[in-house]
Design a protein around this motif. Structure first.
Motif, PDB file in Angstrom:
ATOM      1  N   SER A 193      -5.676  50.332   5.599  1.00 38.43           N
ATOM      2  CA  SER A 193      -4.368  50.218   4.668  1.00 38.43           C
ATOM      3  C   SER A 193      -4.347  48.891   4.033  1.00 38.43           C
ATOM      4  CB  SER A 193      -3.153  50.291   5.549  1.00 38.43           C
ATOM      5  OG  SER A 193      -1.976  50.223   4.817  1.00 38.43           O
ATOM      6  N   ARG A 194      -4.619  48.723   2.616  1.00 38.42           N
ATOM      7  CA  ARG A 194      -4.528  47.634   1.853  1.00 38.42           C
ATOM      8  C   ARG A 194      -3.169  47.275   1.022  1.00 38.42           C
ATOM      9  NH1 ARG A 194     -10.094  45.594   1.249  1.00 38.42           N
ATOM     10  NH2 ARG A 194     -11.317  47.113   2.298  1.00 38.42           N
ATOM     11  N   GLU A 195      -2.495  46.198   1.507  1.00 37.61           N
ATOM     12  CA  GLU A 195      -1.147  45.785   1.050  1.00 37.61           C
ATOM     13  C   GLU A 195      -1.038  44.246   0.892  1.00 37.61           C
ATOM     14  OE1 GLU A 195       1.527  47.625   3.606  1.00 37.61           O
ATOM     15  OE2 GLU A 195       1.375  49.496   2.884  1.00 37.61           O
ATOM     16  N   LYS A 196      -0.423  43.867  -0.082  1.00 39.34           N
ATOM     17  CA  LYS A 196      -0.142  42.386  -0.165  1.00 39.34           C
ATOM     18  C   LYS A 196       1.397  42.616  -0.400  1.00 39.34           C
ATOM     19  CE  LYS A 196      -4.201  40.535  -2.430  1.00 39.34           C
ATOM     20  NZ  LYS A 196      -4.705  40.438  -1.201  1.00 39.34           N
ATOM     21  N   GLU A 197       1.970  41.712   0.225  1.00 37.34           N
ATOM     22  CA  GLU A 197       3.551  41.511   0.142  1.00 37.34           C
ATOM     23  C   GLU A 197       4.099  40.092  -0.017  1.00 37.34           C
ATOM     24  OE1 GLU A 197       4.238  43.577   3.862  1.00 37.34           O
ATOM     25  OE2 GLU A 197       4.540  41.816   4.872  1.00 37.34           O
ATOM     26  N   PHE A 198       5.266  39.962  -0.648  1.00 39.29           N
ATOM     27  CA  PHE A 198       6.015  38.702  -0.740  1.00 39.29           C
ATOM     28  C   PHE A 198       7.514  39.231  -0.636  1.00 39.29           C
ATOM     29  CE2 PHE A 198       2.049  38.417  -3.169  1.00 39.29           C
ATOM     30  CZ  PHE A 198       1.339  37.483  -2.702  1.00 39.29           C
ATOM     31  N   GLY A 199       8.133  38.076  -0.123  1.00 41.02           N
ATOM     32  CA  GLY A 199       9.520  38.246  -0.040  1.00 41.02           C
ATOM     33  C   GLY A 199      10.148  36.947  -0.090  1.00 41.02           C
ATOM     34  N   VAL A 200      11.616  37.039  -0.232  1.00 37.24           N
ATOM     35  CA  VAL A 200      12.564  35.989   0.004  1.00 37.24           C
ATOM     36  C   VAL A 200      13.685  36.599   1.021  1.00 37.24           C
ATOM     37  CG1 VAL A 200      11.984  34.519  -2.087  1.00 37.24           C
ATOM     38  CG2 VAL A 200      13.753  36.514  -2.013  1.00 37.24           C
ATOM     39  N   GLY A 201      14.335  35.847   1.807  1.00 41.42           N
ATOM     40  CA  GLY A 201      15.355  36.284   2.680  1.00 41.42           C
ATOM     41  C   GLY A 201      16.527  35.352   3.058  1.00 41.42           C
ATOM     42  N   VAL A 202      17.512  35.874   3.973  1.00 44.88           N
ATOM     43  CA  VAL A 202      18.351  34.876   4.322  1.00 44.88           C
ATOM     44  C   VAL A 202      18.134  35.347   5.829  1.00 44.88           C
ATOM     45  CG1 VAL A 202      20.615  34.070   4.734  1.00 44.88           C
ATOM     46  CG2 VAL A 202      19.622  34.451   2.623  1.00 44.88           C
ATOM     47  N   ALA A 203      18.228  34.664   7.005  1.00 45.80           N
ATOM     48  CA  ALA A 203      18.423  34.635   8.336  1.00 45.80           C
ATOM     49  C   ALA A 203      19.368  33.948   8.736  1.00 45.80           C
ATOM     50  CB  ALA A 203      17.273  33.974   9.133  1.00 45.80           C
ATOM     51  N   VAL A 204      20.525  34.806   9.572  1.00 46.57           N
ATOM     52  CA  VAL A 204      21.590  34.173  10.125  1.00 46.57           C
ATOM     53  C   VAL A 204      21.273  34.347  11.589  1.00 46.57           C
ATOM     54  CG1 VAL A 204      24.125  34.451  10.240  1.00 46.57           C
ATOM     55  CG2 VAL A 204      22.712  35.013   8.045  1.00 46.57           C
ATOM     56  N   THR A 205      21.627  33.425  12.494  1.00 45.97           N
ATOM     57  CA  THR A 205      21.581  33.230  13.847  1.00 45.97           C
ATOM     58  C   THR A 205      23.171  33.102  14.390  1.00 45.97           C
ATOM     59  OG1 THR A 205      21.335  31.098  14.035  1.00 45.97           O
ATOM     60  CG2 THR A 205      19.404  32.408  14.224  1.00 45.97           C
ATOM     61  N   PHE A 206      23.393  33.997  15.649  1.00 44.46           N
ATOM     62  CA  PHE A 206      24.699  33.730  16.101  1.00 44.46           C
ATOM     63  C   PHE A 206      24.524  34.079  17.615  1.00 44.46           C
ATOM     64  CE2 PHE A 206      24.240  37.783  13.988  1.00 44.46           C
ATOM     65  CZ  PHE A 206      24.333  38.555  15.081  1.00 44.46           C
TER      66      PHE A 206
END
Length: 80
Positions: A67-80
């Motif tokens: 399975s050949r894939e490239k991925e890019f992303g942005v996100g926000v992580a919230v810890t509690f």
């Protein structure tokens, strides 16, 4: 339907004001009949803390072999 396990390595280091995580994982074992589907994935994440509990993340990944894939992303992580 089949099941398989994952085996991998990861490494993290502080870079500038954030944290860089690098890793690689691959399939191990399978209940798949016939030839085992091979897949290895490499990934990187840069996490920039905005507050004590919120961070902005930049992600990149690459999957190869069956399975050949490239991925890019942005996100926000919230810890509690």
């Amino acid at each position: 339907t089949y099941n398989y396990g994952l085996v991998g390595l990861g490494y993290g280091v502080k870079v500038g004001p954030g944290n860089l995580s690098l890793g690689v994982k691959t399939r191990a074992g399978s209940t798949e009949s016939g030839a085992r589907t091979k897949q290895t994935a490499e990934y990187a994440t840069y996490s920039l803390p905005l507050t004590k509990t919120v961070a902005f993340n930049l992600n990149a990944g690459n999957s190869s072999q069956a399975s050949r894939e490239k991925e890019f992303g942005v996100g926000v992580a919230v810890t509690f």
